[in-house]
Scaffold this active site. Sequence first.
Site, PDB file in Angstrom:
ATOM      1  N   ARG A 104     -10.737   7.857   3.626  1.00 15.09           N
ATOM      2  CA  ARG A 104     -10.497   6.815   2.637  1.00 15.09           C
ATOM      3  C   ARG A 104     -11.780   6.317   1.954  1.00 15.09           C
ATOM      4  NH1 ARG A 104      -5.390   6.631   3.970  1.00 15.09           N
ATOM      5  NH2 ARG A 104      -4.485   5.626   5.806  1.00 15.09           N
ATOM      6  N   LYS A 162     -12.253  -4.661   2.043  1.00 15.40           N
ATOM      7  CA  LYS A 162     -11.672  -3.827   3.097  1.00 15.40           C
ATOM      8  C   LYS A 162     -12.555  -2.606   3.274  1.00 15.40           C
ATOM      9  CE  LYS A 162      -7.575  -1.224   4.372  1.00 15.40           C
ATOM     10  NZ  LYS A 162      -6.182  -0.912   4.039  1.00 15.40           N
ATOM     11  N   CYS A 171      -3.730   6.264   0.289  1.00  8.28           N
ATOM     12  CA  CYS A 171      -3.277   4.971  -0.240  1.00  8.28           C
ATOM     13  C   CYS A 171      -2.951   5.054  -1.728  1.00  8.28           C
ATOM     14  CB  CYS A 171      -4.324   3.892   0.008  1.00  8.28           C
ATOM     15  SG  CYS A 171      -4.721   3.698   1.748  1.00  8.28           S
ATOM     16  N   ARG A 181      -2.958   3.334  12.521  1.00 15.07           N
ATOM     17  CA  ARG A 181      -2.579   4.587  11.845  1.00 15.07           C
ATOM     18  C   ARG A 181      -1.640   5.421  12.697  1.00 15.07           C
ATOM     19  NH1 ARG A 181      -8.227   6.103   8.832  1.00 15.07           N
ATOM     20  NH2 ARG A 181      -8.288   4.208   7.554  1.00 15.07           N
ATOM     21  N   LYS A 192     -11.826  -7.494   5.986  1.00 14.95           N
ATOM     22  CA  LYS A 192     -11.179  -6.687   7.009  1.00 14.95           C
ATOM     23  C   LYS A 192     -12.021  -5.462   7.305  1.00 14.95           C
ATOM     24  CE  LYS A 192      -7.199  -3.732   7.400  1.00 14.95           C
ATOM     25  NZ  LYS A 192      -6.095  -3.138   6.710  1.00 14.95           N
ATOM     26  N   CYS A 218       0.863  -1.181   0.000  1.00 14.37           N
ATOM     27  CA  CYS A 218       0.000   0.000   0.000  1.00 14.37           C
ATOM     28  C   CYS A 218       0.896   1.226   0.000  1.00 14.37           C
ATOM     29  CB  CYS A 218      -0.912  -0.007   1.229  1.00 14.37           C
ATOM     30  SG  CYS A 218      -2.280   1.165   1.049  1.00 14.37           S
TER      31      CYS A 218
HETATM   32  C1  PBG Z   1      -2.903   0.067   4.752  1.00 19.23           C
HETATM   33  C2  PBG Z   1      -3.424  -0.761   5.852  1.00 19.23           C
HETATM   34  C3  PBG Z   1      -4.209  -0.414   6.980  1.00 19.23           C
HETATM   35  C4  PBG Z   1      -4.288  -1.561   7.760  1.00 19.23           C
HETATM   36  C5  PBG Z   1      -3.622  -2.582   7.087  1.00 19.23           C
HETATM   37  N1  PBG Z   1      -3.102  -2.075   5.906  1.00 19.23           N
HETATM   38  C6  PBG Z   1      -4.765   0.875   7.453  1.00 19.23           C
HETATM   39  C7  PBG Z   1      -5.678   1.692   6.661  1.00 19.23           C
HETATM   40  O1  PBG Z   1      -6.264   1.269   5.675  1.00 19.23           O
HETATM   41  O2  PBG Z   1      -5.777   2.867   7.049  1.00 19.23           O
HETATM   42  C8  PBG Z   1      -4.965  -1.663   9.102  1.00 19.23           C
HETATM   43  C9  PBG Z   1      -4.481  -2.768   9.962  1.00 19.23           C
HETATM   44  C10 PBG Z   1      -4.916  -2.689  11.376  1.00 19.23           C
HETATM   45  O3  PBG Z   1      -5.663  -1.780  11.790  1.00 19.23           O
HETATM   46  O4  PBG Z   1      -4.512  -3.569  12.136  1.00 19.23           O
HETATM   47  N2  PBG Z   1      -3.820   0.566   3.874  1.00 19.23           N
END
Ligand code: PBG
Length: 321
Positions: free
Chosen positions: A215, A193, A128, A203, A246, A118
């Site tokens: 996002r 996601k 992202c 974050r 997720k 990412c």
């Molecule tokens: C990157 C990403 C995120 C997470 C995993 N890859 C954060 C987001 O999308 O802001 C979150 C993982 C977690 O909260 O444990 N895009």
Amino acid sequence: MKFPYYRSRRVRKTKEVIRLTRNITITRDDLIMPVFIKEGKNIKEPAENMPGIYKYSIDNLKSEIKQIKDLNIPGVLIFGITDKKDPKASWATADFLLGSIKEIKNLYPELTVFIDVCLCEFTDTGHCGIIKNGKIDNDATIKRLAEISVEYAKAGADFVAPSAMMDGQVKAIREALDENGFQEVGILSYAAKFASNFYFPFREVMNSSPLFGDRSSYQLDYANNYQFIKEAELDIEEGADIIMVKPALAYLDVIKEIKRRFPLPLAVYNVSGEYTMIKYVIDNNLVDEKKFLNEIFIAFKRAGADIIITYFAKELSKILC
Ligand code: PBG
């Protein structure tokens, strides 16, 4: 047959009968442990708001990986942390990160290395994707994600895990991997996601909050119960080997629906905010840790998860298996 001839409590008569009729189990075979790797030397820093979880520099990583390996956890999911950020996410392929993949594969070739792909951890906007004229440029972003994936594959990653939620990202990555001779490197796609509030500790750990906006133009709206089906379908058509839902806890219906529809390994990500909440009640002795974790992780399996990515992986391996 009805009461009084049929009595359902007969199959719960003793602990032994309950054990015999039980059909969902959780073992270490289901687990992937996320690992935070930070640029620098001699670092072992607590991850903000995630008691028991640390950020490691490459030189301090060995003991953490050894523990994971000794607990017989089959995989790790790597995240790279650096203060260096720019519009193109140049440091997504920084030496410390590529070096860490190499180091882990050198030490334990059999440990499966997944790496998050990412840009948000490496862009100066915290988004992202690559920004053009104030907007995310989808097609420029997927090119960049594909380039980064090839570098991770060169370093020895077994699976790349694109999490940017850009259209066409899985296809772009699959094509780039194949063109560069990495037919055996797999894609675990964050297919469903959601734009979730449960990522708040992550974050802060990664310093990856968006500087403006949010996002919602790329991650899924949680108040919709059909878009995730399309997302999963597209990722599978584009070449995903494993698909992911997720977060996990508030999304059991999504897990179930995707498992019912698609015959592919399904991973769920028990994300940072879920960890923080669960850990809070455990650390304050409000629940029995073993029973509480068992109930939560059994629920993921019952819903249809094959693989669970969780910051509790080490803990679970110790207490449940
Ligand atoms: C990157 C990403 C995120 C997470 C995993 N890859 C954060 C987001 O999308 O802001 C979150 C993982 C977690 O909260 O444990 N895009």
